[in-house]
Design an enzyme around this catalytic site. Sequence first.
Site, mmCIF file in Angstrom:
data_model
loop_
_atom_site.group_PDB
_atom_site.id
_atom_site.type_symbol
_atom_site.label_atom_id
_atom_site.label_comp_id
_atom_site.label_asym_id
_atom_site.label_seq_id
_atom_site.Cartn_x
_atom_site.Cartn_y
_atom_site.Cartn_z
ATOM 1 C CG ASP A 140 7.040 13.251 -0.979
ATOM 2 O OD1 ASP A 140 6.183 12.781 -2.037
ATOM 3 O OD2 ASP A 140 6.980 12.666 0.120
ATOM 4 C CD GLU A 194 3.180 8.052 -2.248
ATOM 5 O OE1 GLU A 194 4.185 7.348 -2.129
ATOM 6 O OE2 GLU A 194 3.053 9.063 -1.570
ATOM 7 C CD GLU A 195 3.040 11.831 0.424
ATOM 8 O OE1 GLU A 195 3.232 10.626 1.371
ATOM 9 O OE2 GLU A 195 3.892 12.386 -0.137
ATOM 10 C CD GLU A 250 -8.408 1.306 -4.606
ATOM 11 O OE1 GLU A 250 -9.170 0.739 -4.902
ATOM 12 O OE2 GLU A 250 -7.653 0.910 -3.627
ATOM 13 C CD GLU A 290 -7.287 -3.001 -5.311
ATOM 14 O OE1 GLU A 290 -6.900 -3.475 -4.154
ATOM 15 O OE2 GLU A 290 -8.096 -1.957 -5.184
#
Lengths: 740, 740
Positions: free
Chosen positions: A380, A418-419, A427, A430
């Site tokens: 991950d 992301e974490e 963002e 957006e």
Amino acid sequence: MWKKILLCGLVGAAVLTVGLLIGHYGITKSSSPDWVGAVSRDVDESMIEQFIKQVDNKQIEENLRELTKVPHMATSQGDVQLVQYMLDRWKDPKTGLDDAWKDTYKVYLSFPDDNTPNNVTVVSSTNSVLFTSRLKEKDYTEDQRHPDIVQPYAAYAPAGNPRGKLVYANQGTVSDYEFLNETLNLTGTIAIVRYGGAGRGNKAINGAPFGVIGVLVYTDPKDINDGKMSDENETYPYSWYLPPSGVERGGFAQDFGDLRTPYLAAKDHTYRIPESDIKGLPPIPMQPIGFEDAYTLICALTGPDPPPDWKGSFNCSYKLGPGFDLNSKFPDSDVQMNIYNKCVLKNSDNVMGVIRGSVEPDRYILYGNHRDSWVHGAIDPSSGTAVMLEITRVLGKMVKEGKWRPRRSIIFGSWGAEEFGLIGSTEYAEEYYSKLRDRTVAYINVDISVFANATLRVQGSPAAQSVVFTATKQVKTPGSQTLSVYDNWIQYFNRSSPTHGTIPLLGYMTGAGSDYAAFIHFLGITSMDIAYTYDRSKTKARIYPAYHTAYDTFDYAARYIDPGFTSHQTVARTAGNVLLRLADSLLIPFKASDYAETLEQFSKTALDTYNVILTGKNIDMVPLMNAMAKFKSAASNLEKLIRDSDLTLETPLKVRRINDQLMFMERAFIDPLAFPDKQHFRHVIWASKSSRVPTFPGLADAFDQAQKSDSAQDWQQVHRHLSIIIQAIEGAAHALEEVI
Amino acid sequence: MWKKILLCGLVGAAVLTVGLLIGHYGITKSSSPDWVGAVSRDVDESMIEQFIKQVDNKQIEENLRELTKVPHMATSQGDVQLVQYMLDRWKDPKTGLDDAWKDTYKVYLSFPDDNTPNNVTVVSSTNSVLFTSRLKEKDYTEDQRHPDIVQPYAAYAPAGNPRGKLVYANQGTVSDYEFLNETLNLTGTIAIVRYGGAGRGNKAINGAPFGVIGVLVYTDPKDINDGKMSDENETYPYSWYLPPSGVERGGFAQDFGDLRTPYLAAKDHTYRIPESDIKGLPPIPMQPIGFEDAYTLICALTGPDPPPDWKGSFNCSYKLGPGFDLNSKFPDSDVQMNIYNKCVLKNSDNVMGVIRGSVEPDRYILYGNHRDSWVHGAIDPSSGTAVMLEITRVLGKMVKEGKWRPRRSIIFGSWGAEEFGLIGSTEYAEEYYSKLRDRTVAYINVDISVFANATLRVQGSPAAQSVVFTATKQVKTPGSQTLSVYDNWIQYFNRSSPTHGTIPLLGYMTGAGSDYAAFIHFLGITSMDIAYTYDRSKTKARIYPAYHTAYDTFDYAARYIDPGFTSHQTVARTAGNVLLRLADSLLIPFKASDYAETLEQFSKTALDTYNVILTGKNIDMVPLMNAMAKFKSAASNLEKLIRDSDLTLETPLKVRRINDQLMFMERAFIDPLAFPDKQHFRHVIWASKSSRVPTFPGLADAFDQAQKSDSAQDWQQVHRHLSIIIQAIEGAAHALEEVI
């Protein structure tokens, strides 16, 4: 003379005929423009075969090795280095993309204090410290000794030094605390809870109203290690199981996106809401600890026994507390949490790369994964990034060699932070909202590409089901020459479809588990999330055990998750195949009728579950059924039109029109006012919900609330949500219907 | 022999050449698909010339005669008849459209009670009724005797019987009431106010907090009649001026769209908010009266003199009150309002008609006007409907005769219930939101087509400026063979443009004055509103005097507004010309650089007005300037690309791409969360505002509020609005930039 004239005439006619023929067929006519062929070209199956062949497990392995050299938490030194690495890869003159750049956002992050590490102590009534939790995870390999490893902590949990009696609160759900509250006084207590069952931050949000002043979180071996506990032979480095000191880090905020700039891209100059206005943060200090430390604390507890299903794997009785047993090591002692987390604004980068489309550059296929990890992040997220880099290498090479260029543009995103709550991708969504909304066909997310090597697992919009099926039928399972990913997948996850019979189960995109969230929930872009995963008959682990710990390393991945990296290769082939079909197909491979099937199932469930009661409240569900019928009929008419057309002969504007209908169908489910309290959730089919009824989220939650309160106002909200869904489904039908 | 061979060879070569030439040029090659020519065809100027020629003033006159036969208030018998008339016209086999239908909504309307008419009385201290206001307007022609004429009333003002002393409150603005409140006790008073200066309902909303319990509204002859008052020779039927008993009706709610189903189309089954949740309604009874009755009341007042600018045309002193002069007809008397308005749900129809586009049917040009009037509505709205019907007749005929079909689809809308708050058009926008958002190039509104016959007046998005200019240069002013509409217009309304020099002034679309509101403010569709209007040097009338009265009849229109109907014809030619250019041009005739000019002016105004103070508050305006520069540069690059291309030779998908950039530019200014308190207002450039500074509405209003309160929270809102604008302008720049 007549003969000569006749002969002359015949010869003349023959020569004229030759001339006519050569003139007509032999000389290229300028009146047919060059682009006529190009605009109607369909996906090239031989190119896809080439792509599959060229995807190389060794390259993926090397990518992963490079990506996991050092810890690369968001905005850390290691992350900044990887930004440059991604840029170098995507700008490589031989295997790079057409262009690559970074977009920087100033985002609100939460870190522990390097100089004053968080810790949890047991303090006696005379203030002696009887126990201190580990400050770092135990090292078994060189990786765990890296100085940049961030101490385990709960990002966005506040600083503080609460001291109180310990209670065991199971998973920290509302009902867990309610249960405790029936017999115990929770005021001033510190709760210790297991991961699972409730969102990370909710374990504190749920407890605080009962008087809990701090929360410790740990992963019980029952939930993550199939009960295994010993690092002498059972856990990593002997297996994939979590060593006793391993701690799951995580973001503990509820909302996603930069928390101080909701709906606005977090530029330097952007207005930021005051920290006190941020909603959904843990109201009390929290700290995650390893099960080794949890064992010490829980097994020393006093008080009543918990219900049987609260018990984990520890060989002790999991007393509820409050406080420690007088016969334990900690008689008459408190737990003291010393938490020094602080929030800061830091620059975080998205790395973006593109391959420009040849025919429709203004149609985008997005493919992304986050770059930041908690520690080395081999699984991950680097397993996904290693796959993404292999896909870009193969496609980049074809582009650079002039062998291929997609019909539509492909945009790759390596998201930052992301974490901490899907920040980079949100963002991006957006900042470029209008453009992405107007132009994006699909978003493919491959975060953790390989949880385990048993089977494919896909969550996605039903629109994308058929292209995923096509791709998975073409790609073989790891190491096999014959078994397709599809045929393997269907053995693990399947369902019975009224239309298709037994088919693999495409999961719903209901949550905000990875970077697809902003694309599906906020933008309404058809999205999917692709990975290889577990054989559930072989493990009950909540997730792969090294998740968010210092053991999620290259060594761990190479030894226990995917030796030989063939599952990575399979995911690369599958996701790449889906990507190519979306980018190159003349007709966008979405099926509206597959969406109709899901909507109909939701509608049927709603009808079965709510209709009797709603009829009693004078709320009519027939209009929902009518909307469904309208959508179904629009979908089937469009599919008939497609079947009856030879799109390669049609004007490119007709093909574009049909493609736009398919692309914008998903957008029609977006309603910016449907869920005023759920930041960024605008998709009326897939928004998050609390209700367990598998139907429209707004309706389901409103119904639960109304049944609980039985207030007229709450029943009105049920009606309101029903109207919102009807309008959205009819809007999607309008998107599919004959345009005039 | 050689000669013969040579001759033979020469003849042979000549024949071959002829063959080659015929073969190449003379025989159509099947490899070039039929559609290649069609997709690159541009607007046909000769067709537009034909259209202009065929637009007939006599036909418009006949349309108007038909449309104004009976009163046709929304949902009345007369309205229902017109629905059928529109359908008949648009389904006419010789001059109709491809298709026509009606869309029905169940909407919340407000009517007086037929059986108990509203009235205003003067009641003495002994409860004798000394005066009763007129129940209907005086009849001068047959039209005013029609039984279906609705009594003058204030739609959406509540029922009630308030009784109190009368005060004169000028225009009923906040500052008017504040001024009165300095010297008078307004508690329990009835205010009489002039139309103008504040929205209809606001005259009550503003007064109620000061204790006012009822509001009478009238039109002062100074404001509407250039001072004229006598119906013996000065007012209609002797002139266009309003007779003394004439009363302006109107909708008195603040928000637009069906008030009980905000954001949802008002179907039978749709959730309706409780009446008590509707915002922006007058909180106290209101009633409009004629100036004849107002004269009687105002000239009997006692109390102090008003400020000079509060005085109208009455030959008395406009005392402020409270109450009547002891020497008047009404000594020691109160005013009693008896208002019996009630709200009901009624079915209202939109009539829709379409001409299907040949090349891009999935691109819409919308053209609309409302159908409902208050009484006969010859000017408002039938002058616009008469024009629309003439446009559809001419275009319908061409379509039916196979002579023409537009490139893009044209959708005509005859909206219902506009007078109650733009209801039909707003419900349409709500119901078809996604589809309209994805496909609509422009909306053209022609409501009142002729206020007066002096000059054109256009409000519109700057994107549409150039197409309006092109059309107006081609159409001649009424009755002239030489003077263009453009050259005439520029004499009445003009401005100095940094790019174009002196040009006609295109007004801003800031308000919600007609059915364009939902299209520009809610959907973000480039819109315009077109009409012929006054020579302001000849009249100071707030609007044409018969507005919303029983005198707005065919006779009035034919005698005083547009004898010969040549101004109607000119509007039909102009609006039709714009419509045809939008529908048929290969390149959508929008200019991004014209938008840039307006945005730059707004930005400059904001900088000049706010920068010093904002800098002091640590709010930086440079990012706004940077966003502007980005937009300008994107606009100019796109325009260069267009200049440097021969679009007729390009792939149709490239043309479509550029057109999509131009179409979606306006959409980027939509932010559904920018104005949470302004229902349906989402366009950050054109939303309604209170501030008088001609700049971005959110910023301007937030600044005014912050300056007033000087609270940190309000200054944060200024910063928030600045960020919203920057993100919107950058979003619009992204829409225009190279797509990849």
